[in-house]
Design a protein around this motif. Structure first.
Motif, PDB file in Angstrom:
ATOM      1  N   ALA A   2       0.822  -1.220   0.000  1.00  0.00           N
ATOM      2  CA  ALA A   2       0.000   0.000   0.000  1.00  0.00           C
ATOM      3  C   ALA A   2       0.854   1.267   0.000  1.00  0.00           C
ATOM      4  O   ALA A   2       0.581   2.198  -0.748  1.00  0.00           O
ATOM      5  CB  ALA A   2      -0.950   0.001   1.186  1.00  0.00           C
ATOM      6  N   ALA A   3       1.890   1.331   0.815  1.00  0.00           N
ATOM      7  CA  ALA A   3       2.711   2.547   0.889  1.00  0.00           C
ATOM      8  C   ALA A   3       3.468   2.790  -0.417  1.00  0.00           C
ATOM      9  O   ALA A   3       3.656   3.939  -0.814  1.00  0.00           O
ATOM     10  CB  ALA A   3       3.680   2.455   2.059  1.00  0.00           C
ATOM     11  N   SER A   4       3.889   1.738  -1.099  1.00  0.00           N
ATOM     12  CA  SER A   4       4.574   1.954  -2.377  1.00  0.00           C
ATOM     13  C   SER A   4       3.596   2.466  -3.432  1.00  0.00           C
ATOM     14  O   SER A   4       3.976   3.231  -4.309  1.00  0.00           O
ATOM     15  CB  SER A   4       5.270   0.682  -2.854  1.00  0.00           C
ATOM     16  N   PHE A   5       2.328   2.076  -3.345  1.00  0.00           N
ATOM     17  CA  PHE A   5       1.324   2.635  -4.245  1.00  0.00           C
ATOM     18  C   PHE A   5       1.159   4.126  -3.978  1.00  0.00           C
ATOM     19  O   PHE A   5       1.000   4.916  -4.906  1.00  0.00           O
ATOM     20  CB  PHE A   5      -0.020   1.926  -4.081  1.00  0.00           C
ATOM     21  N   TYR A   6       1.194   4.512  -2.717  1.00  0.00           N
ATOM     22  CA  TYR A   6       1.095   5.938  -2.369  1.00  0.00           C
ATOM     23  C   TYR A   6       2.287   6.710  -2.937  1.00  0.00           C
ATOM     24  O   TYR A   6       2.125   7.825  -3.438  1.00  0.00           O
ATOM     25  CB  TYR A   6       1.024   6.137  -0.858  1.00  0.00           C
ATOM     26  N   ALA A   7       3.477   6.130  -2.850  1.00  0.00           N
ATOM     27  CA  ALA A   7       4.657   6.794  -3.396  1.00  0.00           C
ATOM     28  C   ALA A   7       4.534   6.948  -4.909  1.00  0.00           C
ATOM     29  O   ALA A   7       4.908   7.981  -5.474  1.00  0.00           O
ATOM     30  CB  ALA A   7       5.918   6.004  -3.045  1.00  0.00           C
ATOM     31  N   PHE A   8       3.983   5.939  -5.585  1.00  0.00           N
ATOM     32  CA  PHE A   8       3.827   6.032  -7.033  1.00  0.00           C
ATOM     33  C   PHE A   8       2.789   7.085  -7.403  1.00  0.00           C
ATOM     34  O   PHE A   8       2.925   7.759  -8.431  1.00  0.00           O
ATOM     35  CB  PHE A   8       3.441   4.672  -7.618  1.00  0.00           C
ATOM     36  N   THR A   9       1.766   7.267  -6.566  1.00  0.00           N
ATOM     37  CA  THR A   9       0.774   8.297  -6.868  1.00  0.00           C
ATOM     38  C   THR A   9       1.359   9.695  -6.743  1.00  0.00           C
ATOM     39  O   THR A   9       0.832  10.631  -7.346  1.00  0.00           O
ATOM     40  CB  THR A   9      -0.471   8.176  -5.969  1.00  0.00           C
ATOM     41  N   ILE A  10       2.432   9.851  -5.979  1.00  0.00           N
ATOM     42  CA  ILE A  10       3.132  11.138  -5.943  1.00  0.00           C
ATOM     43  C   ILE A  10       3.657  11.461  -7.339  1.00  0.00           C
ATOM     44  O   ILE A  10       3.527  12.589  -7.824  1.00  0.00           O
ATOM     45  CB  ILE A  10       4.266  11.120  -4.898  1.00  0.00           C
ATOM     46  N   TRP A  11       4.230  10.469  -7.999  1.00  0.00           N
ATOM     47  CA  TRP A  11       4.731  10.681  -9.363  1.00  0.00           C
ATOM     48  C   TRP A  11       3.597  10.929 -10.346  1.00  0.00           C
ATOM     49  O   TRP A  11       3.743  11.704 -11.294  1.00  0.00           O
ATOM     50  CB  TRP A  11       5.587   9.510  -9.813  1.00  0.00           C
ATOM     51  N   ILE A  12       2.450  10.285 -10.141  1.00  0.00           N
ATOM     52  CA  ILE A  12       1.299  10.537 -11.021  1.00  0.00           C
ATOM     53  C   ILE A  12       0.853  11.990 -10.876  1.00  0.00           C
ATOM     54  O   ILE A  12       0.565  12.668 -11.859  1.00  0.00           O
ATOM     55  CB  ILE A  12       0.152   9.551 -10.713  1.00  0.00           C
ATOM     56  N   GLY A  13       0.812  12.493  -9.650  1.00  0.00           N
ATOM     57  CA  GLY A  13       0.458  13.885  -9.425  1.00  0.00           C
ATOM     58  C   GLY A  13       1.456  14.840 -10.037  1.00  0.00           C
ATOM     59  O   GLY A  13       1.091  15.894 -10.573  1.00  0.00           O
ATOM     60  N   MET A  14       2.734  14.486  -9.978  1.00  0.00           N
ATOM     61  CA  MET A  14       3.761  15.337 -10.594  1.00  0.00           C
ATOM     62  C   MET A  14       3.644  15.330 -12.113  1.00  0.00           C
ATOM     63  O   MET A  14       3.988  16.313 -12.767  1.00  0.00           O
ATOM     64  CB  MET A  14       5.144  14.885 -10.159  1.00  0.00           C
ATOM     65  N   ALA A  15       3.154  14.233 -12.670  1.00  0.00           N
ATOM     66  CA  ALA A  15       2.937  14.191 -14.118  1.00  0.00           C
ATOM     67  C   ALA A  15       1.875  15.197 -14.525  1.00  0.00           C
ATOM     68  O   ALA A  15       2.003  15.866 -15.553  1.00  0.00           O
ATOM     69  CB  ALA A  15       2.530  12.788 -14.548  1.00  0.00           C
ATOM     70  N   VAL A  16       0.841  15.317 -13.714  1.00  0.00           N
ATOM     71  CA  VAL A  16      -0.201  16.303 -14.024  1.00  0.00           C
ATOM     72  C   VAL A  16       0.386  17.711 -13.991  1.00  0.00           C
ATOM     73  O   VAL A  16       0.117  18.529 -14.876  1.00  0.00           O
ATOM     74  CB  VAL A  16      -1.382  16.161 -13.039  1.00  0.00           C
ATOM     75  N   ALA A  17       1.221  17.995 -12.990  1.00  0.00           N
ATOM     76  CA  ALA A  17       1.880  19.304 -12.917  1.00  0.00           C
ATOM     77  C   ALA A  17       2.793  19.519 -14.125  1.00  0.00           C
ATOM     78  O   ALA A  17       2.853  20.616 -14.685  1.00  0.00           O
ATOM     79  CB  ALA A  17       2.673  19.431 -11.626  1.00  0.00           C
ATOM     80  N   GLY A  18       3.497  18.482 -14.538  1.00  0.00           N
ATOM     81  CA  GLY A  18       4.366  18.586 -15.702  1.00  0.00           C
ATOM     82  C   GLY A  18       3.600  18.809 -16.985  1.00  0.00           C
ATOM     83  O   GLY A  18       4.018  19.588 -17.856  1.00  0.00           O
ATOM     84  N   ILE A  19       2.461  18.161 -17.125  1.00  0.00           N
ATOM     85  CA  ILE A  19       1.637  18.344 -18.325  1.00  0.00           C
ATOM     86  C   ILE A  19       1.073  19.758 -18.375  1.00  0.00           C
ATOM     87  O   ILE A  19       1.053  20.397 -19.429  1.00  0.00           O
ATOM     88  CB  ILE A  19       0.526  17.273 -18.371  1.00  0.00           C
ATOM     89  N   VAL A  20       0.633  20.277 -17.222  1.00  0.00           N
ATOM     90  CA  VAL A  20       0.131  21.650 -17.166  1.00  0.00           C
ATOM     91  C   VAL A  20       1.238  22.634 -17.527  1.00  0.00           C
ATOM     92  O   VAL A  20       1.030  23.576 -18.295  1.00  0.00           O
ATOM     93  CB  VAL A  20      -0.459  21.961 -15.773  1.00  0.00           C
ATOM     94  N   GLU A  21       2.441  22.411 -17.008  1.00  0.00           N
ATOM     95  CA  GLU A  21       3.574  23.282 -17.334  1.00  0.00           C
ATOM     96  C   GLU A  21       3.897  23.218 -18.820  1.00  0.00           C
ATOM     97  O   GLU A  21       4.180  24.241 -19.455  1.00  0.00           O
ATOM     98  CB  GLU A  21       4.788  22.862 -16.509  1.00  0.00           C
ATOM     99  N   PHE A  22       3.834  22.027 -19.403  1.00  0.00           N
ATOM    100  CA  PHE A  22       4.094  21.850 -20.827  1.00  0.00           C
ATOM    101  C   PHE A  22       3.066  22.605 -21.661  1.00  0.00           C
ATOM    102  O   PHE A  22       3.410  23.288 -22.641  1.00  0.00           O
ATOM    103  CB  PHE A  22       4.072  20.354 -21.173  1.00  0.00           C
ATOM    104  N   ILE A  23       1.792  22.516 -21.288  1.00  0.00           N
ATOM    105  CA  ILE A  23       0.734  23.216 -22.014  1.00  0.00           C
ATOM    106  C   ILE A  23       0.935  24.729 -21.918  1.00  0.00           C
ATOM    107  O   ILE A  23       0.769  25.456 -22.900  1.00  0.00           O
ATOM    108  CB  ILE A  23      -0.654  22.796 -21.493  1.00  0.00           C
TER     109      ILE A  23
END
Length: 108
Positions: free
Chosen positions: A65-86
């Motif tokens: 479960a905790a490793s899934f939480y850590a991976f969701t941090i990267w998913i959230g950062m992807a959204v920030a990266g996509i917004v920055e790219f746009i």
């Protein structure tokens, strides 16, 4: 037979977030090391420490479960990266999404 309609989107977003964090300079690399160690230590390392056997009467998914939480941090950062790219591609004067500082409050 299962029906998966996610088309590996969480995996792709997680990898994009990992790469975006790695390209954020020295501070991004430091943060990547921290999140990466969290992902590793709560994933593979905890399984090795607990010495889980491969065949058990019930699954022990809660160990991951905790490793899934850590991976969701990267998913959230992807959204920030996509917004920055746009924002860079459209060259808007106003930001695509409002920026908040950690000290900002949603209720004031």
């Amino acid at each position: 037979k299962g029906r998966n309609v996610f088309f590996a989107l969480p995996l792709i977003l997680g990898i994009i977030g990992l790469m975006w964090q790695a390209k954020r300079g020295e501070e991004g690399k430091r943060q990547l090391l921290i999140v990466g160690m969290l992902f590793f230590m709560t994933g593979l390392a905890i399984v090795l420490y607990l010495n889980q056997t491969p065949m058990q009467p019930r699954e022990r998914d809660y160990a991951y479960a905790a490793s899934f939480y850590a991976f969701t941090i990267w998913i959230g950062m992807a959204v920030a990266g996509i917004v920055e790219f746009i924002e860079k591609r459209t060259k808007k004067e106003k930001p695509f999404l409002p920026r908040m500082k950690p000290t900002d409050s949603l209720f004031t």
